[in-house]
Design an enzyme around this catalytic site. Structure first.
Site, PDB file in Angstrom:
ATOM      1  CB  SER A 182     -11.006   0.807  -4.716  1.00  0.00           C
ATOM      2  OG  SER A 182     -10.156   1.938  -4.698  1.00  0.00           O
ATOM      3  CG  ASP A 200     -10.199   4.791   0.929  1.00  0.00           C
ATOM      4  OD1 ASP A 200     -10.627   5.875   0.481  1.00  0.00           O
ATOM      5  OD2 ASP A 200      -9.659   3.926   0.205  1.00  0.00           O
ATOM      6  CG  ASP A 254      -7.331  13.946   3.529  1.00  0.00           C
ATOM      7  OD1 ASP A 254      -6.418  13.373   2.901  1.00  0.00           O
ATOM      8  OD2 ASP A 254      -7.787  15.065   3.197  1.00  0.00           O
ATOM      9  CB  SER A 291       4.313   4.480 -10.412  1.00  0.00           C
ATOM     10  OG  SER A 291       4.006   4.268 -11.783  1.00  0.00           O
ATOM     11  CE1 TYR A 293       0.713   7.874  -9.976  1.00  0.00           C
ATOM     12  CE2 TYR A 293       1.910   7.139 -11.924  1.00  0.00           C
ATOM     13  CZ  TYR A 293       1.292   6.862 -10.729  1.00  0.00           C
ATOM     14  OH  TYR A 293       1.251   5.562 -10.259  1.00  0.00           O
ATOM     15  CE  LYS A 314       2.392   6.929  -6.929  1.00  0.00           C
ATOM     16  NZ  LYS A 314       2.016   6.440  -5.589  1.00  0.00           N
TER      17      LYS A 314
END
Length: 242
Positions: A21, A42, A60, A139, A152, A156
């Site tokens: 995705s 995935d 995984d 990110s 998060y 990152k």
């Protein structure tokens, strides 16, 4: 950036994680469209049938041994691995008040440990003889933190840090290591709950990126080793400058 002819490209494989995705899927499709053999990794089987040049790999990334076994099997009889793109990651909200040990371990296991596992498995296959490239998904939150993204953002930032470290460590093997740091991107996850609509007014370009735009950057950095390594490119519509 090095130019590759069709014959050279067709003799190469790329490992792309998070490939079912969003940005991972768009990246897998971009490499496949350019003639590469794609190992589309995935944690679950893809919902759609396999596309040309794409081999789904269920693994995984937190489990290095299982990941290595799956990649070994998927590469048997296939073109050599020349690039690794780690797009897998999660971004649940967290704050000092709300986080717990389970959430901390889940975020850091997938975003940090998972990236390192993918890098180590990939580096073994790329090897020092012909070299290759790695691209990690960081990110913009690694640089310009957001409210309720405590864990998060930290995960990152770790990706940005070991992008630099691995660039030095793997240079002698002819492997370049870079990262991209997207801002708001139109994915299945960011569309949930109206979060992206609320964020767009604060983006200088007044829009979110498409997954194809991010895949273009992954392609440009991953298609061949260049003189650029250890860098993180922010693709965030100007948010970082603010």
């Amino acid at each position: 950036m090095q130019t590759l002819d069709k014959q050279t490209v067709s003799s190469r494989s790329v490992l792309v994680t998070g490939a079912n995705s969003g940005m991972g899927r768009a990246t897998a499709q971009r490499f496949a469209a350019e003639g590469w053999h794609v190992l589309a990794v995935d944690i679950a089987e893809p919902a759609q049938p396999a596309e040309p040049n794409i081999t789904p790999v269920v693994a995984d990334i937190v489990d290095e041994a299982a990941l290595a076994k799956a990649i070994d099997g998927a590469l048997a009889g296939k073109p050599r691995l020349a690039a690794v793109i780690n797009a897998a990651g999660i971004f649940p909200t967290s704050s000092l008040e709300s986080f717990d040990v389970e959430l901390y371990r889940r975020i850091f296991d997938i975003n940090v440990l998972g990236t390192l596992n993918v890098a180590r498995v990939g580096a073994r296959h790329i090897g020092p003889e012909l070299g290759g490239s790695m691209v990690f998904f960081a990110s913009v939150d690694a640089f310009a933190v957001s409210r309720n993204q405590l864990l998060y953002s930290a995960s990152k930032a770790a990706v940005v840090s070991f992008t630099r470290s691995l660039a030095i460590e793997l240079a002698e093997s002819g492997i370049t290591v870079n990262a991209i740091a997207p801002g708001w991107v139109l994915t299945e996850g960011t569309r949930r709950g109206g979060r992206i609509e609320a964020a767009i007014p604060d983006i200088p370009l007044k829009r979110a990126a498409s997954v194809e735009e991010i895949a273009d950057w992954a392609w440009n950095l991953g298609r061949a080793p260049s003189y650029m390594t250890g860098e993180t490119v922010c693709i965030a519509g100007g948010v970082f400058m603010r």
